[in-house]
Motif scaffolding. Structure first.
Motif, PDB file in Angstrom:
ATOM      1  N   CYS A  91       3.284   9.227  -7.294  1.00  0.00           N
ATOM      2  CA  CYS A  91       2.198   8.816  -7.801  1.00  0.00           C
ATOM      3  C   CYS A  91       1.021   9.704  -8.626  1.00  0.00           C
ATOM      4  O   CYS A  91       1.415  10.841  -8.460  1.00  0.00           O
ATOM      5  CB  CYS A  91       1.189   8.095  -6.678  1.00  0.00           C
ATOM      6  SG  CYS A  91       0.812   9.346  -5.440  1.00  0.00           S
ATOM      7  N   TYR A 111       2.897   7.203  -0.745  1.00  0.00           N
ATOM      8  CA  TYR A 111       2.966   8.014  -2.210  1.00  0.00           C
ATOM      9  C   TYR A 111       2.254   9.126  -1.677  1.00  0.00           C
ATOM     10  O   TYR A 111       2.532  10.388  -2.298  1.00  0.00           O
ATOM     11  CB  TYR A 111       2.184   7.195  -3.137  1.00  0.00           C
ATOM     12  CG  TYR A 111       3.160   6.007  -3.470  1.00  0.00           C
ATOM     13  CD1 TYR A 111       4.374   5.883  -3.188  1.00  0.00           C
ATOM     14  CD2 TYR A 111       2.260   4.926  -4.214  1.00  0.00           C
ATOM     15  CE1 TYR A 111       5.132   4.869  -3.606  1.00  0.00           C
ATOM     16  CE2 TYR A 111       3.054   3.529  -4.287  1.00  0.00           C
ATOM     17  CZ  TYR A 111       4.568   3.582  -4.165  1.00  0.00           C
ATOM     18  OH  TYR A 111       5.263   2.680  -4.471  1.00  0.00           O
ATOM     19  N   GLY A 112       0.832   9.172  -1.285  1.00  0.00           N
ATOM     20  CA  GLY A 112       0.170  10.422  -1.160  1.00  0.00           C
ATOM     21  C   GLY A 112       0.712  11.386  -0.331  1.00  0.00           C
ATOM     22  O   GLY A 112       0.607  12.584  -0.583  1.00  0.00           O
ATOM     23  N   GLU A 132      -4.370   6.933  -0.456  1.00  0.00           N
ATOM     24  CA  GLU A 132      -3.392   8.103  -1.038  1.00  0.00           C
ATOM     25  C   GLU A 132      -4.043   9.329  -0.897  1.00  0.00           C
ATOM     26  O   GLU A 132      -3.392  10.436  -0.758  1.00  0.00           O
ATOM     27  CB  GLU A 132      -2.833   7.715  -2.226  1.00  0.00           C
ATOM     28  CG  GLU A 132      -3.889   7.969  -3.506  1.00  0.00           C
ATOM     29  CD  GLU A 132      -4.874   6.780  -3.597  1.00  0.00           C
ATOM     30  OE1 GLU A 132      -5.632   6.807  -4.391  1.00  0.00           O
ATOM     31  OE2 GLU A 132      -4.864   5.835  -2.707  1.00  0.00           O
ATOM     32  N   ASN A 190       2.097   1.566   0.790  1.00  0.00           N
ATOM     33  CA  ASN A 190       2.765   2.383  -0.015  1.00  0.00           C
ATOM     34  C   ASN A 190       1.753   3.445  -0.624  1.00  0.00           C
ATOM     35  O   ASN A 190       2.056   4.637  -0.788  1.00  0.00           O
ATOM     36  CB  ASN A 190       3.314   1.831  -1.032  1.00  0.00           C
ATOM     37  CG  ASN A 190       4.679   0.869  -0.964  1.00  0.00           C
ATOM     38  OD1 ASN A 190       5.156   1.036   0.299  1.00  0.00           O
ATOM     39  ND2 ASN A 190       5.212   0.124  -1.440  1.00  0.00           N
ATOM     40  N   GLN A 191       0.507   3.122  -0.511  1.00  0.00           N
ATOM     41  CA  GLN A 191      -0.303   4.304  -0.802  1.00  0.00           C
ATOM     42  C   GLN A 191      -0.314   5.500   0.041  1.00  0.00           C
ATOM     43  O   GLN A 191      -0.339   6.647  -0.315  1.00  0.00           O
ATOM     44  CB  GLN A 191      -1.735   3.594  -1.122  1.00  0.00           C
ATOM     45  CG  GLN A 191      -2.110   2.790  -1.875  1.00  0.00           C
ATOM     46  CD  GLN A 191      -3.330   2.035  -2.009  1.00  0.00           C
ATOM     47  OE1 GLN A 191      -4.284   2.460  -1.245  1.00  0.00           O
ATOM     48  NE2 GLN A 191      -3.739   1.186  -2.960  1.00  0.00           N
ATOM     49  N   ARG A 225      -9.096   4.445  -0.733  1.00  0.00           N
ATOM     50  CA  ARG A 225      -7.992   5.210  -1.619  1.00  0.00           C
ATOM     51  C   ARG A 225      -7.393   6.167  -0.548  1.00  0.00           C
ATOM     52  O   ARG A 225      -7.271   7.345  -0.354  1.00  0.00           O
ATOM     53  CB  ARG A 225      -8.856   6.207  -2.412  1.00  0.00           C
ATOM     54  CG  ARG A 225      -9.493   5.476  -3.671  1.00  0.00           C
ATOM     55  CD  ARG A 225     -10.241   6.420  -4.698  1.00  0.00           C
ATOM     56  NE  ARG A 225     -10.855   5.786  -5.626  1.00  0.00           N
ATOM     57  CZ  ARG A 225     -11.617   6.265  -6.762  1.00  0.00           C
ATOM     58  NH1 ARG A 225     -11.842   7.599  -6.355  1.00  0.00           N
ATOM     59  NH2 ARG A 225     -12.025   5.505  -7.742  1.00  0.00           N
ATOM     60  N   GLU A 265       1.946  -2.693  -0.979  1.00  0.00           N
ATOM     61  CA  GLU A 265       1.013  -1.871  -1.960  1.00  0.00           C
ATOM     62  C   GLU A 265       0.022  -1.085  -1.128  1.00  0.00           C
ATOM     63  O   GLU A 265      -0.072   0.260  -1.392  1.00  0.00           O
ATOM     64  CB  GLU A 265       0.348  -2.772  -2.829  1.00  0.00           C
ATOM     65  CG  GLU A 265      -0.435  -1.814  -3.660  1.00  0.00           C
ATOM     66  CD  GLU A 265      -1.238  -2.829  -4.773  1.00  0.00           C
ATOM     67  OE1 GLU A 265      -2.114  -2.323  -5.478  1.00  0.00           O
ATOM     68  OE2 GLU A 265      -0.958  -3.960  -5.057  1.00  0.00           O
ATOM     69  N   THR A 266      -0.417  -1.632  -0.011  1.00  0.00           N
ATOM     70  CA  THR A 266      -1.446  -0.811   0.635  1.00  0.00           C
ATOM     71  C   THR A 266      -0.798   0.306   1.409  1.00  0.00           C
ATOM     72  O   THR A 266      -1.195   1.336   1.643  1.00  0.00           O
ATOM     73  CB  THR A 266      -2.044  -2.029   1.747  1.00  0.00           C
ATOM     74  OG1 THR A 266      -2.955  -2.544   0.895  1.00  0.00           O
ATOM     75  CG2 THR A 266      -3.222  -0.883   2.379  1.00  0.00           C
TER      76      THR A 266
END
Length: 326
Positions: A13, A228-229, A193, A224-225, A191, A221-222
């Motif tokens: 990301c 990703y981070g 991530e 996955n943040q 945020r 999506e939530t």
């Protein structure tokens, strides 16, 4: 059971670089890993969370049927006096983890308790045992004419939308969902991530095996943040690292969390991060039993296992909930 293994060659990301998070003293963490210091650190937002508000319905509460008393300050909106705060009723509907999940829901309720203490409002909560409880719980608060109803988590989005459409004179707020476009709904977004990036960076600097794990409550999506981070931070700190990722498909299954953490540990992970609500309690338990580090989420989870929880990626839902009430 399968795990997704990420290495330094993967792309995850792009972060915007504007984090409101405090940094970790990595030297203290290294001392802790060597057994020289039992003091826990945490990843924490500043006093006010990085909060994105959508569709805010304006100033004051719509319901003004109760007059304020002469012993309290009043706020005027046009010709109508606002309710005495002691008359305001605020309800919280949890996700399936419940208010004692040590994480997401519990932190939200702590924000409600703070609002009751500091603002003088009346607060209450209803726990959702399954997703079938979302709509009835929201309906209960609406029938009892609560002034603000707060839904904890994106999984309550459909039920919250329906309840808000049917009760336009009641304010609603929802955490981690921005899909509801109604004038009486406020969406509280984070945020995630950025906090998890720092958690990953700490993991990448601390691991001795160049192998860490991540257990998510759901694949969406939530969540996955968070992943990703975490992966981006771990790889930035340690290009040789491997990240094992697991999806528990539940926020209320500590047994599955424990099984997935044990799998990660068996495969070489010496640090496991979890963003999984009550499921994450099983992850912490597995790490404690194996003598490896866990990373907490949402709240400071070091009290659960002080010598095991390396740090916590704090989302500060409590501040978001308090601000929504305020």
């Amino acid at each position: 059971m399968s795990a997704v293994h990420f290495t330094a060659n993967n792309t995850f990301c792009v972060l915007d670089g504007h984090s409101s998070l405090s940094f970790i003293d990595l030297d203290d963490h290294n001392d802790h890993a060597k057994g020289n210091d039992n003091k826990e650190k945490k990843l924490e937002r500043t006093d006010r969370p990085n909060l994105q508000v959508f569709n805010d319905c304006g100033n004051g509460f719509r319901k003004t049927r109760h007059n304020t008393t002469e012993n309290n300050n009043t706020a005027e909106s046009g010709s109508a006096a606002a309710k005495d705060t002691s008359d305001l009723k605020i309800g919280l509907v949890t996700d399936v983890g419940g208010v004692n999940d040590g994480s997401f829901n519990q932190t939200a309720w702590e924000g409600m308790e703070r609002a009751a203490e500091e603002l003088g409002v009346t607060v209450n909560y209803l726990e959702s045992g399954t997703d079938a409880d979302y709509a009835p719980n929201l309906e209960t608060f609406a029938d009892e004419e609560y002034d603000l109803i707060i839904s904890i988590g994106y999984m309550l989005a459909d039920a919250t939308r329906t309840a808000a459409e049917q009760n336009l004179d009641i304010k609603f707020a929802i955490v981690d969902d921005a899909t509801i476009d109604l004038p009486n709904v406020t969406c509280l977004m984070f945020r995630a991530e950025q906090a998890s990036y720092l958690a990953g960076y700490v993991a990448g600097k601390t691991t001795k095996t160049n192998n860490v794990g991540y257990v998510a409550g759901m694949a969406n999506e939530t969540m996955n943040q968070f992943g990703y981070g975490y992966c981006a931070g771990a790889i930035d700190a340690n290009p040789d690292i491997t990240v094992q990722q697991f999806n528990a498909n539940s926020f209320a299954d500590s047994a599955t969390g424990k099984t997935m953490a044990n799998t990660a540990i068996t495969n070489g992970a010496d640090i496991v991060f979890q963003a999984a609500g009550a499921t994450g309690l099983g992850v912490i338990e597995a790490c404690q039993e194996a003598g490896v580090y866990a990373i907490g989420v949402d709240s400071d989870q070091s009290s659960i296992a002080p010598s095991t929880v390396l740090t916590s990626a704090m989302k500060r839902v409590d501040n978001a909930v308090y601000n929504a009430v305020e």
